[in-house]
Scaffold this motif. Structure first.
Motif, mmCIF file in Angstrom:
data_model
loop_
_atom_site.group_PDB
_atom_site.id
_atom_site.type_symbol
_atom_site.label_atom_id
_atom_site.label_comp_id
_atom_site.label_asym_id
_atom_site.label_seq_id
_atom_site.Cartn_x
_atom_site.Cartn_y
_atom_site.Cartn_z
ATOM 1 N N HIS A 80 0.834 -1.202 0.000
ATOM 2 C CA HIS A 80 0.000 0.000 0.000
ATOM 3 C C HIS A 80 0.868 1.250 0.000
ATOM 4 N N ASN A 81 0.251 2.369 -0.383
ATOM 5 C CA ASN A 81 0.969 3.636 -0.362
ATOM 6 C C ASN A 81 0.205 4.616 0.538
ATOM 7 N N PHE A 82 0.681 5.846 0.575
ATOM 8 C CA PHE A 82 0.113 6.821 1.499
ATOM 9 C C PHE A 82 -1.320 7.227 1.160
ATOM 10 N N SER A 83 -1.824 6.825 -0.001
ATOM 11 C CA SER A 83 -3.230 7.103 -0.297
ATOM 12 C C SER A 83 -4.146 6.161 0.480
ATOM 13 N N ASP A 84 -3.572 5.147 1.104
ATOM 14 C CA ASP A 84 -4.336 4.163 1.881
ATOM 15 C C ASP A 84 -3.651 3.945 3.235
ATOM 16 N N PRO A 85 -3.864 4.868 4.188
ATOM 17 C CA PRO A 85 -3.147 4.735 5.462
ATOM 18 C C PRO A 85 -3.488 3.463 6.240
ATOM 19 N N MET A 86 -4.737 2.984 6.169
ATOM 20 C CA MET A 86 -5.073 1.732 6.869
ATOM 21 C C MET A 86 -4.309 0.571 6.238
ATOM 22 N N GLY A 87 -4.169 0.595 4.915
ATOM 23 C CA GLY A 87 -3.388 -0.435 4.239
ATOM 24 C C GLY A 87 -1.924 -0.399 4.644
ATOM 25 N N LEU A 88 -1.379 0.813 4.803
ATOM 26 C CA LEU A 88 0.013 0.937 5.266
ATOM 27 C C LEU A 88 0.182 0.369 6.668
ATOM 28 N N LEU A 89 -0.780 0.656 7.544
ATOM 29 C CA LEU A 89 -0.711 0.116 8.907
ATOM 30 C C LEU A 89 -0.781 -1.411 8.873
ATOM 31 N N PHE A 90 -1.637 -1.938 8.025
ATOM 32 C CA PHE A 90 -1.762 -3.380 7.851
ATOM 33 C C PHE A 90 -0.429 -3.970 7.359
ATOM 34 N N ASP A 91 0.179 -3.326 6.355
ATOM 35 C CA ASP A 91 1.475 -3.786 5.839
ATOM 36 C C ASP A 91 2.542 -3.781 6.930
ATOM 37 N N CYS A 92 2.507 -2.754 7.771
ATOM 38 C CA CYS A 92 3.481 -2.666 8.856
ATOM 39 C C CYS A 92 3.336 -3.866 9.799
ATOM 40 N N THR A 99 3.672 2.958 16.080
ATOM 41 C CA THR A 99 2.892 3.227 17.297
ATOM 42 C C THR A 99 2.354 4.652 17.271
ATOM 43 N N ALA A 100 3.172 5.606 16.873
ATOM 44 C CA ALA A 100 2.712 6.997 16.773
ATOM 45 C C ALA A 100 1.630 7.133 15.705
ATOM 46 N N ASP A 101 1.783 6.412 14.590
ATOM 47 C CA ASP A 101 0.750 6.428 13.552
ATOM 48 C C ASP A 101 -0.594 6.019 14.144
ATOM 49 N N GLU A 102 -0.557 4.980 14.941
ATOM 50 C CA GLU A 102 -1.804 4.487 15.542
ATOM 51 C C GLU A 102 -2.322 5.423 16.620
ATOM 52 N N GLU A 103 -1.495 5.713 17.605
ATOM 53 C CA GLU A 103 -1.981 6.441 18.778
ATOM 54 C C GLU A 103 -2.214 7.927 18.502
ATOM 55 N N GLU A 104 -1.276 8.577 17.846
ATOM 56 C CA GLU A 104 -1.373 10.025 17.649
ATOM 57 C C GLU A 104 -2.247 10.395 16.456
ATOM 58 N N GLU A 111 -5.297 13.346 6.258
ATOM 59 C CA GLU A 111 -4.514 13.933 7.350
ATOM 60 C C GLU A 111 -3.637 12.874 8.011
ATOM 61 N N ILE A 112 -4.194 11.692 8.231
ATOM 62 C CA ILE A 112 -3.422 10.591 8.821
ATOM 63 C C ILE A 112 -2.245 10.251 7.904
ATOM 64 N N ALA A 113 -2.520 10.124 6.616
ATOM 65 C CA ALA A 113 -1.465 9.795 5.654
ATOM 66 C C ALA A 113 -0.360 10.849 5.674
ATOM 67 N N LYS A 114 -0.753 12.114 5.739
ATOM 68 C CA LYS A 114 0.227 13.203 5.774
ATOM 69 C C LYS A 114 1.105 13.087 7.019
ATOM 70 N N GLU A 115 0.504 12.820 8.160
ATOM 71 C CA GLU A 115 1.272 12.679 9.401
ATOM 72 C C GLU A 115 2.198 11.471 9.339
ATOM 73 N N MET A 116 1.704 10.374 8.776
ATOM 74 C CA MET A 116 2.544 9.181 8.628
ATOM 75 C C MET A 116 3.748 9.489 7.741
ATOM 76 N N ALA A 117 3.506 10.183 6.642
ATOM 77 C CA ALA A 117 4.603 10.536 5.730
ATOM 78 C C ALA A 117 5.614 11.447 6.422
ATOM 79 N N GLU A 118 5.119 12.427 7.171
ATOM 80 C CA GLU A 118 6.019 13.348 7.872
ATOM 81 C C GLU A 118 6.897 12.609 8.878
ATOM 82 N N ARG A 119 6.342 11.604 9.562
ATOM 83 C CA ARG A 119 7.150 10.825 10.515
ATOM 84 C C ARG A 119 8.309 10.120 9.815
ATOM 85 N N ARG A 120 8.145 9.865 8.547
ATOM 86 C CA ARG A 120 9.153 9.148 7.769
ATOM 87 C C ARG A 120 9.932 10.077 6.834
ATOM 88 N N SER A 121 9.728 11.370 7.003
ATOM 89 C CA SER A 121 10.388 12.373 6.155
ATOM 90 C C SER A 121 10.115 12.143 4.675
#
Length: 183
Positions: free
Chosen positions: A10-22, A66-71, A167-177
């Protein structure tokens, strides 16, 4: 080299998919730790490499997850007044407890694992502590991941708006620069 698990990444257009992949990566690196812990207290080259990779993953990537999930995810789910989310919301406190316990265990595994990499052999006491911490992680993760994959993420997919997911996807991307490009 990037790790791709399964046929879909998955890519950042699908944040739940990214969390699943993680979660698939967490399971893979946990199996590596279990294999390392299943050997003796002296490292061979194969177990050394597996330990290095797993420690690096859990030190660098797992805290972002963890930050992706909680924050990002949990915070938004708490703000949505959706009746369907009640079951998922009731489980979030236990999931956050799992995160705290897993974080403490990962710190212990990292400390012992780093010592092991430096010395190439652990004392019987340290090896037993390493093995016990990995075993406890292997007890926590399966149910934790199952609740998130089968209850929380699907509920979030239905309850959150497209804007909230973005917004979630944007925050996830920012955490990973990672810089997202809008089209």
């Amino acid at each position: 080299m990037p790790v791709q698990i399964g046929a879909i990444a998955h890519n950042f257009s699908d944040p739940m998919g990214l969390l699943f992949d993680c979660h698939r990566r967490i399971e893979m690196f946990l199996r590596s730790l279990q294999a390392v812990a299943g050997g003796g207290p002296r490292l061979d080259d194969e177990r050394r490499r597996a330990l290095e990779l797993a420690l690096r993953y859990f030190r660098e990537s797992a805290p972002k997850h963890t930050a992706d999930e909680e924050e990002s995810l949990f915070a938004r789910l708490r703000s949505v007044g959706d009746e369907e989310l009640k079951t998922a919301l009731q489980k979030m406190e236990a999931l956050e407890h799992d995160h705290r316990e897993a974080d403490a265990l990962h710190r212990q595994v990292d400390e012992l694992g780093t010592r092991w990499l430096d010395a190439e052999e652990l004392s019987a006491v340290d090896f037993a502590q390493f093995r016990d911490a990995v075993a406890r992680l292997a007890e926590i993760y399966p149910q934790h991941i199952q609740v998130e994959d089968q209850v929380l993420f699907p509920a979030a997919e239905r309850a959150l708006s497209s804007e909230q997911k973005a917004e979630i996807a944007k925050e996830m991307a920012e955490r990973r620069s990672v810089r997202l490009i809008s089209i």
